[in-house]
Design an enzyme around this catalytic site. Sequence first.
Site, short mmCIF file in Angstrom:
data_model
loop_
_atom_site.label_atom_id
_atom_site.label_comp_id
_atom_site.label_asym_id
_atom_site.label_seq_id
_atom_site.Cartn_x
_atom_site.Cartn_y
_atom_site.Cartn_z
N THR A 40 0.82 -1.21 0.00
CA THR A 40 0.00 0.00 0.00
C THR A 40 0.85 1.26 0.00
OG1 THR A 40 -1.47 1.30 1.42
CG2 THR A 40 -0.14 -0.34 2.52
N ASP A 41 0.27 2.35 -0.50
CA ASP A 41 0.97 3.65 -0.46
C ASP A 41 1.18 4.14 0.96
OD1 ASP A 41 -1.67 4.36 0.14
OD2 ASP A 41 -1.87 5.83 -1.45
N GLU A 42 0.41 3.56 1.92
CA GLU A 42 0.51 4.04 3.30
C GLU A 42 1.88 3.77 3.92
OE1 GLU A 42 -2.71 3.57 5.97
OE2 GLU A 42 -4.22 3.75 4.41
N TYR A 49 -1.51 -0.34 11.27
CA TYR A 49 -1.75 -1.01 9.98
C TYR A 49 -0.59 -0.77 9.02
CZ TYR A 49 -3.32 -1.37 5.13
OH TYR A 49 -3.38 -1.66 3.77
N LYS A 60 2.21 -3.37 7.36
CA LYS A 60 2.39 -3.59 5.91
C LYS A 60 3.84 -3.29 5.51
CE LYS A 60 -0.36 -4.48 3.19
NZ LYS A 60 -0.84 -5.79 2.67
N VAL A 106 -17.43 12.63 9.03
CA VAL A 106 -16.20 13.09 8.37
C VAL A 106 -15.19 13.40 9.47
CG1 VAL A 106 -15.17 14.94 6.99
CG2 VAL A 106 -17.38 13.95 6.32
N HIS A 166 -3.83 10.69 11.85
CA HIS A 166 -4.46 10.75 10.52
C HIS A 166 -3.52 11.29 9.44
CE1 HIS A 166 -8.55 11.77 8.40
NE2 HIS A 166 -7.78 10.96 7.68
P1 NAD Z 1 -10.32 -6.62 2.85
O1 NAD Z 1 -10.25 -6.34 4.30
O2 NAD Z 1 -11.54 -6.27 2.09
O3 NAD Z 1 -10.07 -8.18 2.59
C1 NAD Z 1 -9.09 -8.92 3.28
C2 NAD Z 1 -9.35 -10.39 3.03
O4 NAD Z 1 -8.28 -11.13 3.66
C3 NAD Z 1 -10.66 -10.90 3.63
O5 NAD Z 1 -11.30 -11.76 2.71
C4 NAD Z 1 -10.22 -11.66 4.86
O6 NAD Z 1 -11.10 -12.72 5.20
C5 NAD Z 1 -8.86 -12.18 4.42
N1 NAD Z 1 -7.97 -12.47 5.56
C6 NAD Z 1 -7.73 -11.66 6.63
N2 NAD Z 1 -6.88 -12.28 7.47
C7 NAD Z 1 -6.57 -13.49 6.91
C8 NAD Z 1 -5.72 -14.57 7.30
N3 NAD Z 1 -5.03 -14.53 8.45
N4 NAD Z 1 -5.64 -15.65 6.47
C9 NAD Z 1 -6.34 -15.68 5.30
N5 NAD Z 1 -7.16 -14.70 4.91
C10 NAD Z 1 -7.27 -13.61 5.70
O7 NAD Z 1 -9.02 -5.93 2.24
P2 NAD Z 1 -8.82 -5.21 0.82
O8 NAD Z 1 -9.24 -3.79 0.94
O9 NAD Z 1 -9.38 -6.07 -0.24
O10 NAD Z 1 -7.21 -5.23 0.75
C11 NAD Z 1 -6.54 -6.35 0.18
C12 NAD Z 1 -5.05 -6.09 0.22
O11 NAD Z 1 -4.75 -4.90 -0.52
C13 NAD Z 1 -4.49 -5.85 1.62
O12 NAD Z 1 -3.24 -6.47 1.69
C14 NAD Z 1 -4.35 -4.34 1.71
O13 NAD Z 1 -3.30 -3.99 2.59
C15 NAD Z 1 -4.02 -3.98 0.28
N6 NAD Z 1 -4.41 -2.63 -0.18
C16 NAD Z 1 -5.69 -2.19 0.00
C17 NAD Z 1 -6.06 -0.94 -0.51
C18 NAD Z 1 -7.48 -0.42 -0.36
O14 NAD Z 1 -7.74 0.73 -0.73
N7 NAD Z 1 -8.42 -1.19 0.14
C19 NAD Z 1 -5.13 -0.18 -1.21
C20 NAD Z 1 -3.82 -0.66 -1.36
C21 NAD Z 1 -3.49 -1.90 -0.85
O1 DAU Z 2 -4.10 4.13 0.66
C1 DAU Z 2 -4.35 2.76 0.66
C2 DAU Z 2 -5.13 2.39 1.89
O2 DAU Z 2 -6.44 2.93 1.74
C3 DAU Z 2 -5.18 0.90 2.12
O3 DAU Z 2 -3.88 0.42 2.37
C4 DAU Z 2 -6.10 0.56 3.30
O4 DAU Z 2 -6.24 -0.85 3.40
C5 DAU Z 2 -7.46 1.17 3.05
O5 DAU Z 2 -8.30 0.94 4.16
C6 DAU Z 2 -7.35 2.68 2.79
O6 DAU Z 2 -6.96 3.40 3.99
P1 DAU Z 2 -7.61 4.82 4.36
O7 DAU Z 2 -7.46 5.01 5.80
O8 DAU Z 2 -7.12 5.88 3.47
O9 DAU Z 2 -9.14 4.51 3.94
P2 DAU Z 2 -10.54 4.80 4.69
O10 DAU Z 2 -11.61 4.46 3.72
O11 DAU Z 2 -10.60 4.21 6.04
O12 DAU Z 2 -10.51 6.40 4.86
C7 DAU Z 2 -10.37 7.25 3.74
C8 DAU Z 2 -10.32 8.68 4.26
O13 DAU Z 2 -11.62 9.02 4.77
C9 DAU Z 2 -9.35 8.90 5.41
O14 DAU Z 2 -8.79 10.20 5.30
C10 DAU Z 2 -10.22 8.82 6.64
C11 DAU Z 2 -11.55 9.37 6.16
N1 DAU Z 2 -12.76 8.83 6.82
C12 DAU Z 2 -12.91 7.47 6.86
C13 DAU Z 2 -14.02 6.91 7.44
C14 DAU Z 2 -14.19 5.41 7.51
C15 DAU Z 2 -13.73 9.68 7.33
O15 DAU Z 2 -13.59 10.91 7.26
N2 DAU Z 2 -14.84 9.11 7.91
C16 DAU Z 2 -15.03 7.77 8.00
O16 DAU Z 2 -16.06 7.35 8.58
#
Ligand code: NAD
Ligand code: DAU
Length: 339
Positions: free
Chosen positions: A126-128, A154, A158, A210, A280
Amino acid sequence: MANYLITGGAGFIGGNFCHYMVNTYPEDRFVCLDALTYAGNLETLEPIKDKPNFRFVHANICDREAVFSLFEEEKFDYVVNFAAESHVDRSIENPRIFLETNILGTQTLMDACRKFGIKRYHQVSTDEVYGDLPLDRPDLFFTEETPIRTSSPYSASKASADLLVLAYHRTFSLPITISRCSNNYGPYQFPEKLIPLVIKRAVAEEPIPVYGNGANVRDWLHVYDHCTAIDLILRKGKDGEIYNIGGHNERNNLEVVGRILKELHKPESLITFVRDRAGHDLRYAMDPTKIMKELGWQPKYTFETGIGPTIEWNLTHSDWLSHILSGEYLRFMDANYKR
Ligand code: NAD
Ligand code: DAU
């Protein structure tokens, strides 16, 4: 014929990746391993579950015995690790499970890769891991050379996994690649994340939380474009390399919320400013030059073309949504927003 292991495939991005790969490469085979945590949902895999080139295995990536025996049985060519605890707010509430799954789970998978041999292990990161950028410097972007500087448990977990993956490459010559993507949105996203949460609450005309002043910026990429990027890295990426993925779609949170409310014809008075997230991150913005120039990747969607279909998907999949809103979801939402 290649045999793939896709971990975390019952989640949001892994599920979309399973759909994409199973349909795009009918001659290859795809095994999805998932622990089905609160974020995993078998209904996400419903459209492909009976395809002859797909198999689902219910297991945990930290379970060495289960992982090793699956590797022995399947003899995988490629491993793509999506499995993770993925929600920043949950990592603030309870960091431990993030370290177990995101770091030790990655180690278990790579140990199996070493023992049984694979062509490539791909880590979905992730970019985080780069921390954040200041709001008043729109000229700055994350490149693959930007130092790791994490903010939340988190992102620290990662980043730790990424370092471990690079160590396995250097020390054991494991063939690996890492991708670091910006924020995803699209079908099958769990409604704890901003975009599906806002859609769900706007439809119900509930207050939309928000954090802080809503000025934090995220770089939004449609999940389909994340899938095509990973596919390309698996095929054309170089061993040992890191690739940033993003499409230059920066929006602040108020812009995102406002856009969704407008599409749904709901009033801005639903916006409710709540206490800020601890630590944040201010702004994420990816520089995707490397993957575009070296591998020829181009995103299909902009935020403008991707958000409408995403809202539509959420409106037409109320069954999928209602089934995942279990007791655990309600408990977390209650605890997080009561803070
Ligand atoms: P998600 O939370 O929707 O899905 C995670 C999945 O992993 C679920 O199906 C869960 O059951 C499974 N899982 C969790 N723990 C496990 C374990 N111990 N063994 C096997 N399976 C397990 O997550 P997502 O948003 O789809 O993210 C997927 C990947 O992409 C993650 O590695 C996350 O860090 C990365 N990522 C997410 C984003 C985003 O915006 N959501 C962006 C960049 C990278
Ligand atoms: O950048 C990649 C990441 O993006 C992934 O690695 C993470 O798995 C994914 O969860 C996501 O992280 P963020 O923290 O950026 O996503 P989230 O949707 O939780 O929040 C997006 C933005 O919105 C963040 O600035 C927090 C804000 N937010 C979020 C929630 C849930 C709010 O203001 N209110 C909310 O209720």
